[in-house]
Design a protein around this motif. Structure first.
Motif, mmCIF file in Angstrom:
data_model
loop_
_atom_site.group_PDB
_atom_site.id
_atom_site.type_symbol
_atom_site.label_atom_id
_atom_site.label_comp_id
_atom_site.label_asym_id
_atom_site.label_seq_id
_atom_site.Cartn_x
_atom_site.Cartn_y
_atom_site.Cartn_z
ATOM 1 N N ASP A 164 0.866 -1.175 0.000
ATOM 2 C CA ASP A 164 0.000 0.000 0.000
ATOM 3 C C ASP A 164 0.898 1.218 0.000
ATOM 4 O O ASP A 164 1.810 1.323 0.824
ATOM 5 N N GLU A 165 0.642 2.118 -0.913
ATOM 6 C CA GLU A 165 1.455 3.330 -1.033
ATOM 7 C C GLU A 165 1.025 4.335 0.029
ATOM 8 O O GLU A 165 -0.140 4.734 0.084
ATOM 9 N N PRO A 166 1.934 4.767 0.905
ATOM 10 C CA PRO A 166 1.559 5.769 1.908
ATOM 11 C C PRO A 166 1.383 7.144 1.254
ATOM 12 O O PRO A 166 1.950 7.420 0.191
ATOM 13 N N LEU A 167 0.603 8.006 1.910
ATOM 14 C CA LEU A 167 0.416 9.354 1.385
ATOM 15 C C LEU A 167 1.735 10.129 1.382
ATOM 16 O O LEU A 167 2.025 10.868 0.455
ATOM 17 N N TYR A 168 2.530 9.992 2.436
ATOM 18 C CA TYR A 168 3.765 10.763 2.547
ATOM 19 C C TYR A 168 4.916 9.827 2.818
ATOM 20 O O TYR A 168 4.813 8.809 3.382
#
Length: 196
Positions: free
Chosen positions: A192-196
């Motif tokens: 899952d790609e984190p926002l930051y």
């Protein structure tokens, strides 16, 4: 007082201004990506095998999608002038298996349509004229052709990609810019790609 001495800043002030500008540019880049991941529309894409000579370079996996090969038959509108860099707007819709496929493309922006999402490609250069027509297939990129992984973990994803067991969930901004949000391996989310 000359104009050049008027605009001369003390070194400390110049360093602070330069650091502030660099921080602002980096912050803008990070926030642009995070904004798409926060507010974009979700689509799910099947990946395709890639030539094994171009598999893993360092710590990223090269990804390719069926929507990267646009058949001439779905391109509407005119052909841009030969040698100019243009973006292609690609309408994608979900198929029965939940994966999204290209249904229409145009060099002019497409109107929104219920049940579809419009992707915007990276600029491409056509070496054909309107008289020659388009090639049978336009090969395009969306900016989601690389995914960075922890060191040493790319081989499993490459193997799954080559066996067509890897999917990408992307989020698309209102202007058509996509970002990878998640990798799905054999139906299970793995990154899952984190926002930051």
């Amino acid at each position: 007082m000359t104009a050049s001495s008027f605009f001369r800043l003390p070194p400390l002030v110049a360093a602070i201004v330069a650091a502030a500008l660099q921080t602002a540019v980096i912050g803008y880049m990070v926030e642009s990506r995070a904004s798409i991941l926060r507010n974009g529309t979700d689509i799910r894409l099947r990946t395709m095998p890639v030539d094994p000579r171009d598999l893993l370079r360092g710590d990223f996996v090269t990804l390719s999608y069926p929507i990267s090969a646009i058949p001439k038959s779905i391109v509407t509108g005119g052909v841009p002038q030969a040698g100019t860099r243009q973006r292609l707007f690609v309408r994608v819709k979900p198929s029965a298996d939940g994966l999204w496929t290209a249904t229409q493309a145009s060099f002019a922006p497409l109107a929104p349509e219920e049940g579809s999402v419009i992707l915007r490609t990276l600029p491409l250069t056509l070496y054909t004229s309107a008289a020659d027509g388009l090639p049978e297939t336009l090969f395009v990129q969306y900016g989601i052709e690389r995914y960075y992984v922890p060191e040493g973990e790319g081989r499993v994803l490459e193997d799954a990609r080559n066996q067509e067991e890897l999917e990408v969930e992307a989020r698309v901004a209102t202007d058509g810019t996509p970002q990878i949000a998640r990798l799905i391996l054999r139906g299970e989310p793995v990154y899952d790609e984190p926002l930051y």
